[in-house]
Design an enzyme around this catalytic site. Sequence first.
Site, PDB file in Angstrom:
ATOM      1  N   ASP A  85      -3.614   7.688  -1.196  1.00  0.00           N
ATOM      2  CA  ASP A  85      -4.144   8.893  -0.550  1.00  0.00           C
ATOM      3  C   ASP A  85      -3.867  10.153  -1.372  1.00  0.00           C
ATOM      4  O   ASP A  85      -2.999  10.169  -2.246  1.00  0.00           O
ATOM      5  CB  ASP A  85      -3.464   9.097   0.822  1.00  0.00           C
ATOM      6  CG  ASP A  85      -3.902   8.058   1.832  1.00  0.00           C
ATOM      7  OD1 ASP A  85      -4.600   7.111   1.451  1.00  0.00           O
ATOM      8  OD2 ASP A  85      -3.522   8.204   3.012  1.00  0.00           O
TER       9      ASP A  85
ATOM     10  N   HIS B  81       0.531   6.954  -2.489  1.00  0.00           N
ATOM     11  CA  HIS B  81      -0.128   8.191  -2.912  1.00  0.00           C
ATOM     12  C   HIS B  81      -0.252   8.182  -4.427  1.00  0.00           C
ATOM     13  O   HIS B  81       0.755   8.047  -5.122  1.00  0.00           O
ATOM     14  CB  HIS B  81       0.669   9.404  -2.419  1.00  0.00           C
ATOM     15  CG  HIS B  81       0.743   9.480  -0.921  1.00  0.00           C
ATOM     16  ND1 HIS B  81       1.637   8.742  -0.191  1.00  0.00           N
ATOM     17  CD2 HIS B  81      -0.008  10.167  -0.029  1.00  0.00           C
ATOM     18  CE1 HIS B  81       1.437   8.970   1.093  1.00  0.00           C
ATOM     19  NE2 HIS B  81       0.454   9.840   1.228  1.00  0.00           N
TER      20      HIS B  81
END
Length: 323
Positions: free
Chosen positions: A134, A275
Site C-alpha cells: 500500500d 508498504h
Amino acid sequence: MLPLIIISLMLLVLDREKTLENKTVYSENKEISYPFFGIEEIDDYITSYLNEYITTDEEVLIDYDCIKENNLYYLTFYNYLFSGNKIKNNIDSYTINTKYNSITKIAPVSYEYDAIQNKMVDKEKKKMIALTFDDGPNYNTNKVLDVLEKYNVPATFFVLGSKIKDNEHILKRMSSSGMEIGNHTYSHLLLTKYKEDKIKEEIDSTSNLIFEVTGKYPTLLRPSYGSVNSKIKKTADMPIIIWDIDTLDWKYHNSKRISKRVLSKAGDGDIVLMHDIYSATANALNIIIPELQNRGYTFVTVSELFYYKEVNLEKGRVYGYAK
Ligand code: ZN
C-alpha cells in the site's frame, strides 16, 4: 493474452487498404465468426480450415496471421484447444501462391502451456499467498519490484492517486511485470468520516489515473486504513480487499522483525499487508519469498488468489483472505 497479441500482430501486418469482411462459419451447434480477406481463394481456404474445427466437440479458439508478398500469401492458423488448466496451441502454416493456385503446407508446430501464468499445475495441492503493498508508488517501490522480479513473483499494489504523478513509469513497470494494481483512494483520508460524494471522488479519480497510465481500470479497492462502513461499501463499485496478516512494517522498519512476523503467521489463502514505500519492507522480501517458496507456497495476486480459491468477488463486499 496470447490470442490478443496475435490478433494485434495480425492487424499490424495486414495490408492497410484491404477491407476485412466479417463472416461466420457455422454448423448446428457451433460457430466461428472471423474477418475474412475478400480474396476468394484465400477466404475459401480459411473457411474450409475453420469448418474442420466446427465439427469437433473440443473447446477451440482460432485466429490467424496472413502476410502478403507479391503473389504469395503466408497464412498461419493458431488453434487454442482448452482442456482443464492446459492450453494446447497448434500452429498450422501454409504458403498460398495465387498465380499458380498452389498451397504448400509447412510442418505443424504445437505448444502446450498452463492456462494461467504458467504455474498452476495442481491448484488443489498448492498453498497460495498474496502479498499486497500500500501507499506507493514512490522512490522505494522500485526496490520492492526488484526483489519481486528477481524471484518472478507477482503481487498486488494498492496505489494512491495522489502519488501517481511523476511516478507513471513505476506503474508501467508494475503493469508490465505482471503485478496487479488496485485502488487505495486518492489522498489517504479516513473515508468513514466523509460523505458519499467525497468517497466517490477519492475512488474514481484514482481509478481514472490508473487507467490513464496503464490502460486498465483497477478492479479492487482497499480503502485507506482498511476502514469500511456502509457508505463506503455502497459507494465502492469494486470488491473491498483488506488483509489478515499485518506486517506492521510502517511501525518497526525492521526487516528481520517483518519477515519473522510473516513467516510465523503465513497460511494458505492469506493476504499480507505491507508498504512498498519502506526499505525494510523490500529487504524483508528477500527473506520471506524464498522461505515461503521452500514451504511450498505459490505467490499470486489478490485476483488470482480468489480465482484459484473459486470465490466470486462481489462489489461492496469485504474480503480479508481466501480460505
Ligand atoms: Zn494506506
